[in-house]
Design a protein around this motif. Sequence first.
Motif, mmCIF file in Angstrom:
data_model
loop_
_atom_site.group_PDB
_atom_site.id
_atom_site.type_symbol
_atom_site.label_atom_id
_atom_site.label_comp_id
_atom_site.label_asym_id
_atom_site.label_seq_id
_atom_site.Cartn_x
_atom_site.Cartn_y
_atom_site.Cartn_z
ATOM 1 N N ALA A 106 0.813 -1.222 0.000
ATOM 2 C CA ALA A 106 0.000 0.000 0.000
ATOM 3 C C ALA A 106 0.843 1.267 0.000
ATOM 4 N N ILE A 107 1.908 1.329 0.765
ATOM 5 C CA ILE A 107 2.711 2.558 0.853
ATOM 6 C C ILE A 107 3.393 2.873 -0.486
ATOM 7 N N PRO A 108 4.087 1.924 -1.125
ATOM 8 C CA PRO A 108 4.667 2.251 -2.433
ATOM 9 C C PRO A 108 3.603 2.575 -3.493
ATOM 10 N N LEU A 109 2.477 1.882 -3.439
ATOM 11 C CA LEU A 109 1.407 2.157 -4.402
ATOM 12 C C LEU A 109 0.845 3.565 -4.204
ATOM 13 N N ALA A 110 0.640 3.963 -2.963
ATOM 14 C CA ALA A 110 0.136 5.310 -2.679
ATOM 15 C C ALA A 110 1.153 6.365 -3.103
ATOM 16 N N ALA A 111 2.426 6.116 -2.892
ATOM 17 C CA ALA A 111 3.463 7.062 -3.313
ATOM 18 C C ALA A 111 3.509 7.189 -4.828
ATOM 19 N N ALA A 112 3.402 6.080 -5.538
ATOM 20 C CA ALA A 112 3.404 6.120 -7.006
ATOM 21 C C ALA A 112 2.177 6.854 -7.529
ATOM 22 N N LEU A 113 1.039 6.607 -6.924
ATOM 23 C CA LEU A 113 -0.196 7.279 -7.338
ATOM 24 C C LEU A 113 -0.101 8.781 -7.086
ATOM 25 N N ALA A 114 0.417 9.166 -5.928
ATOM 26 C CA ALA A 114 0.570 10.594 -5.610
ATOM 27 C C ALA A 114 1.556 11.249 -6.569
ATOM 28 N N GLY A 115 2.643 10.553 -6.911
ATOM 29 C CA GLY A 115 3.632 11.096 -7.841
ATOM 30 C C GLY A 115 3.083 11.267 -9.246
ATOM 31 N N THR A 116 2.098 10.454 -9.613
ATOM 32 C CA THR A 116 1.487 10.559 -10.939
ATOM 33 C C THR A 116 0.404 11.625 -10.973
ATOM 34 N N VAL A 117 -0.399 11.682 -9.945
ATOM 35 C CA VAL A 117 -1.554 12.580 -9.924
ATOM 36 C C VAL A 117 -1.165 14.023 -9.585
ATOM 37 N N ALA A 118 -0.190 14.215 -8.721
ATOM 38 C CA ALA A 118 0.179 15.570 -8.277
ATOM 39 C C ALA A 118 0.566 16.487 -9.439
ATOM 40 N N PRO A 119 1.435 16.081 -10.376
ATOM 41 C CA PRO A 119 1.761 16.980 -11.490
ATOM 42 C C PRO A 119 0.553 17.306 -12.368
ATOM 43 N N LEU A 120 -0.331 16.338 -12.556
ATOM 44 C CA LEU A 120 -1.543 16.592 -13.344
ATOM 45 C C LEU A 120 -2.423 17.645 -12.678
ATOM 46 N N LEU A 121 -2.568 17.552 -11.370
ATOM 47 C CA LEU A 121 -3.381 18.525 -10.641
ATOM 48 C C LEU A 121 -2.748 19.916 -10.683
ATOM 49 N N VAL A 122 -1.430 19.976 -10.557
ATOM 50 C CA VAL A 122 -0.741 21.267 -10.594
ATOM 51 C C VAL A 122 -0.934 21.919 -11.960
ATOM 52 N N ARG A 123 -0.779 21.142 -13.035
ATOM 53 C CA ARG A 123 -0.982 21.689 -14.388
ATOM 54 C C ARG A 123 -2.406 22.174 -14.587
ATOM 55 N N ARG A 124 -3.368 21.384 -14.121
ATOM 56 C CA ARG A 124 -4.768 21.761 -14.293
ATOM 57 C C ARG A 124 -5.103 23.028 -13.520
ATOM 58 N N LEU A 125 -4.615 23.128 -12.289
ATOM 59 C CA LEU A 125 -4.862 24.330 -11.488
ATOM 60 C C LEU A 125 -4.175 25.556 -12.115
ATOM 61 N N ALA A 126 -2.979 25.386 -12.639
ATOM 62 C CA ALA A 126 -2.270 26.499 -13.274
ATOM 63 C C ALA A 126 -2.991 26.957 -14.536
ATOM 64 N N LYS A 127 -3.590 26.036 -15.249
ATOM 65 C CA LYS A 127 -4.309 26.343 -16.490
ATOM 66 C C LYS A 127 -5.565 27.159 -16.219
ATOM 67 N N HIS A 128 -6.252 26.868 -15.120
ATOM 68 C CA HIS A 128 -7.520 27.539 -14.781
ATOM 69 C C HIS A 128 -7.341 28.733 -13.857
ATOM 70 N N ARG A 129 -6.127 29.102 -13.585
ATOM 71 C CA ARG A 129 -5.857 30.211 -12.679
ATOM 72 C C ARG A 129 -6.166 31.538 -13.387
ATOM 73 N N PRO A 130 -6.922 32.404 -12.734
ATOM 74 C CA PRO A 130 -7.219 33.705 -13.363
ATOM 75 C C PRO A 130 -5.941 34.550 -13.451
ATOM 76 N N ARG A 131 -5.844 35.290 -14.554
ATOM 77 C CA ARG A 131 -4.641 36.134 -14.773
ATOM 78 C C ARG A 131 -4.927 37.551 -14.523
#
Length: 131
Positions: A106-131
């Motif tokens: 569970a711990i390595p799987l959760a770390a791999a999932l977080a490492g995959t999902v975190a960059p996607l979330l950061v990109r999505r939030l940056a894309k929708h950020r008001p300028r």
Amino acid sequence: MSSSDTPDQPVPQADAAAAALTVRLTEQLGSRASVTAVFGTPVTSDGITVIPVAEVAFGFAGGTGTGAGAAHTGGGGVGTRPRGYIEIKDGTAAYKPLRSPWVNVAIPLAAALAGTVAPLLVRRLAKHRPR
């Protein structure tokens, strides 16, 4: 205050039967949940002593009916789970807990999932950020 709280009044037959059943179940289950079930037989090899440690739980329930021919029933059980061991080496004792094998997955799987999902979330939030 109930009738069983008052020592001057007689205890109803159903209450006495339930109490006897409870005592009998407690004695039977208590004899099975001994110290040797919690702390297993020590094993010594090459100057190291290992004492297994387990968690022991027991429970019981009982009931009585009312009226003629009422039955007195009950049941119970004892459960144990290994929890670790005590290692005695060079005059020093240390408790070593046992981990669930799922923790190793569970711990390595959760770390791999977080490492995959975190960059996607950061990109999505940056894309929708008001300028």
